[in-house]
Scaffold this active site. Structure first.
Site, mmCIF file in Angstrom:
data_model
loop_
_atom_site.group_PDB
_atom_site.id
_atom_site.type_symbol
_atom_site.label_atom_id
_atom_site.label_comp_id
_atom_site.label_asym_id
_atom_site.label_seq_id
_atom_site.Cartn_x
_atom_site.Cartn_y
_atom_site.Cartn_z
ATOM 1 N N SER A 147 1.023 -1.195 0.021
ATOM 2 C CA SER A 147 0.031 0.027 0.012
ATOM 3 C C SER A 147 0.940 0.921 0.050
ATOM 4 O O SER A 147 1.630 1.223 0.344
ATOM 5 C CB SER A 147 -0.960 0.142 1.136
ATOM 6 N N ASP A 157 -1.529 -1.721 -4.059
ATOM 7 C CA ASP A 157 -2.381 -1.931 -3.775
ATOM 8 C C ASP A 157 -3.350 0.034 -3.522
ATOM 9 O O ASP A 157 -2.423 1.126 -2.778
ATOM 10 C CB ASP A 157 -2.717 -2.232 -2.029
ATOM 11 N N HIS A 158 -4.248 -0.504 -3.770
ATOM 12 C CA HIS A 158 -4.654 1.827 -3.154
ATOM 13 C C HIS A 158 -4.366 2.288 -4.090
ATOM 14 O O HIS A 158 -4.155 3.717 -3.531
ATOM 15 C CB HIS A 158 -5.288 0.998 -2.044
ATOM 16 N N ASP A 203 -7.235 3.406 -7.875
ATOM 17 C CA ASP A 203 -8.176 3.077 -6.740
ATOM 18 C C ASP A 203 -9.395 4.397 -7.643
ATOM 19 O O ASP A 203 -8.656 5.081 -6.694
ATOM 20 C CB ASP A 203 -8.276 2.902 -5.861
ATOM 21 N N GLY A 263 -10.942 -6.522 1.061
ATOM 22 C CA GLY A 263 -11.174 -6.470 2.472
ATOM 23 C C GLY A 263 -11.829 -8.222 2.580
ATOM 24 O O GLY A 263 -13.142 -8.382 3.192
ATOM 25 N N ASN A 271 -7.678 -10.498 -1.920
ATOM 26 C CA ASN A 271 -6.718 -9.117 -0.681
ATOM 27 C C ASN A 271 -6.954 -9.767 0.706
ATOM 28 O O ASN A 271 -7.874 -9.366 1.234
ATOM 29 C CB ASN A 271 -6.829 -7.665 -1.000
ATOM 30 N N ASP A 320 -5.273 -8.934 4.381
ATOM 31 C CA ASP A 320 -4.293 -8.117 5.080
ATOM 32 C C ASP A 320 -4.312 -8.071 6.082
ATOM 33 O O ASP A 320 -4.092 -8.776 7.228
ATOM 34 C CB ASP A 320 -4.654 -6.506 4.168
HETATM 35 P P1 13P Z 1 -9.001 -6.722 4.916
HETATM 36 O O1 13P Z 1 -8.306 -5.615 5.798
HETATM 37 O O2 13P Z 1 -9.894 -7.568 4.512
HETATM 38 O O3 13P Z 1 -7.797 -7.466 4.825
HETATM 39 O O4 13P Z 1 -8.270 -6.824 3.257
HETATM 40 C C1 13P Z 1 -6.417 -5.959 2.922
HETATM 41 C C2 13P Z 1 -6.832 -5.422 1.526
HETATM 42 O O5 13P Z 1 -8.342 -5.160 0.480
HETATM 43 C C3 13P Z 1 -5.951 -4.758 0.657
HETATM 44 O O6 13P Z 1 -6.301 -4.653 -0.277
HETATM 45 O O1 G3H Z 2 -6.238 -1.906 2.234
HETATM 46 C C1 G3H Z 2 -5.481 -2.042 2.924
HETATM 47 C C2 G3H Z 2 -4.381 -2.441 3.264
HETATM 48 O O2 G3H Z 2 -5.080 -3.127 4.233
HETATM 49 C C3 G3H Z 2 -3.651 -1.819 3.604
HETATM 50 O O3 G3H Z 2 -3.153 -0.865 4.551
HETATM 51 O O4 G3H Z 2 -2.955 1.422 3.993
HETATM 52 O O5 G3H Z 2 -2.634 0.775 6.637
HETATM 53 O O6 G3H Z 2 -0.913 -0.098 5.420
HETATM 54 P P1 G3H Z 2 -2.785 0.228 4.870
HETATM 55 ZN ZN ZN Z 3 -8.322 -3.208 -0.554
#
Ligand code: 13P
Ligand code: G3H
Ligand code: ZN
Length: 320
Positions: free
Chosen positions: A56, A93-94, A115, A223, A265, A267
């Site tokens: 991220s 990511d994002h 995103d 998510g 995904n 995390d």
């Molecule tokens: P979670 O918070 O459900 O693990 O999702 C992670 C995610 O979508 C990272 O982009």
């Molecule tokens: O989508 C979010 C991921 O879980 C990454 O989280 O922005 O806290 O690193 P972060």
């Molecule tokens: Zn995400």
């Protein structure tokens, strides 16, 4: 300009095509530090699974982009040393701007997410199109998003889900040229995805409707942590205070993985597993102060969690 190809990484095109055919999904695990990376690689080599290493923008700030690049390159060599050359993608990511995506591409990422899901539709299309045009020059794959997940994503937060509209997906994919599409069907980020009393359920009906509109096109679920209740109980047993944390039931994700969903995904579940292990060691051995003595068990617990996800949720084992 550093090409991901020189680092031994791959983009997501081929692994998604195989996942689509085979009815499984590729794990996208976030990482910020060495122990998480070791756990991901060990788990995916042992299960012979392709993997997407996900970074991220917060992780990039935390770990430093140069270090991250060398860590990803190291992960490729580490996998070989462990005995199997699994396909490894390094994915942003994002990504929230063209500049961030461009910088990641120039720094060795093989895949980026732009995103634009919080923007009006036409602006999302224009921004995503711009990133795709740049990324494809370097054979980097791009994930876009339509629909808004409830909860917090970096600095942006939404009270309610805005489910992806099946009527929009074909137009979005055609106009932008994206390689995969993240959709909103009731998943959300973090460890509190449903309120107590709510039935944890994702809208597989919307997913199937989307699949009909863009057959064979790779879909992504963000998510998708399941918030294992035994891990939450362990955190709370050892001094934690997590209340009413609820995730996506794993059987629903397994169903989704059999469809056009090619990337899932995860995390938060990893964060929970690490926290449980660290709390246990520090509670049971309060005199311990060598980080290896609590980060080592945290890494072991993470690896166990990732292997479980690969085998029982994603179905990507033996697909490397
Ligand atoms: P979670 O918070 O459900 O693990 O999702 C992670 C995610 O979508 C990272 O982009
Ligand atoms: O989508 C979010 C991921 O879980 C990454 O989280 O922005 O806290 O690193 P972060
Ligand atoms: Zn995400």
């Amino acid at each position: 300009m550093i090409s991901y190809k020189d680092l031994g990484l791959v983009n997501s095109r081929e692994i998604f095509a195989k996942a689509m055919k085979g009815g499984y999904a590729i794990p996208a695990f976030n990482f910020n530090n060495m122990e998480q990376l070791q756990a991901i690689i060990q788990a995916c080599v042992e299960t012979r699974s392709p993997v997407i290493l996900q970074v991220s923008s917060g992780a990039r700030k935390y770990a430093n982009q140069t270090l991250l690049r060398y860590m990803a390159q190291g992960a490729v060599e580490y996998a070989k040393e462990l005995g199997y050359n699994i396909p490894i993608v390094l994915h942003l990511d994002h990504g929230d701007s063209f500049e961030l995506c461009k910088s990641c591409i120039e720094f060795g990422f093989s895949s980026v997410m732009i995103d634009g899901s919080h923007l009006p539709y036409d602006e999302n299309v224009a921004l995503t199109r711009r990133v795709v045009e740049y990324a494809h020059k370097y054979d980097v794959t791009v994930e876009g998003e339509l629909g808004v997940l409830a909860g917090v994503e970096d600095e942006v937060s939404a009270e309610e889900h805005i489910y992806t509209k099946p009527d929009e997906v074909e137009d979005f994919v055609n106009k932008t040229g994206v390689d995969s599409l993240a959709i909103s069907i009731g998943t959300s980020h973090g460890a509190f995805k449903f309120k107590p009393g709510q039935k944890p359920k994702i809208r597989l009906d919307i997913l199937y409707e989307i699949e009909k509109r863009i057959p064979g096109f790779p879909i992504v679920l963000h998510g998708s942590s399941s918030v294992p209740q035994d891990i939450v109980a362990e955190i709370n047993k050892y001094g934690g205070a997590l209340k009413d944390s609820i995730g996506i039931p794993e059987d629903q994700l397994r169903e989704a993985a059999k469809s056009a969903v090619c990337k899932i995904n995860i995390d938060s579940d990893g964060r929970l597993a690490m926290t449980a292990a660290v709390r246990k060691v520090l509670t049971e051995k309060p005199a311990e102060f060598d980080p290896r003595k609590y980060l080592g068990p945290a890494r072991d617990k993470l690896k166990e969690l990732y292997k479980h996800k690969v085998i029982n949720v994603l179905g990507s084992n033996d697909k490397a």
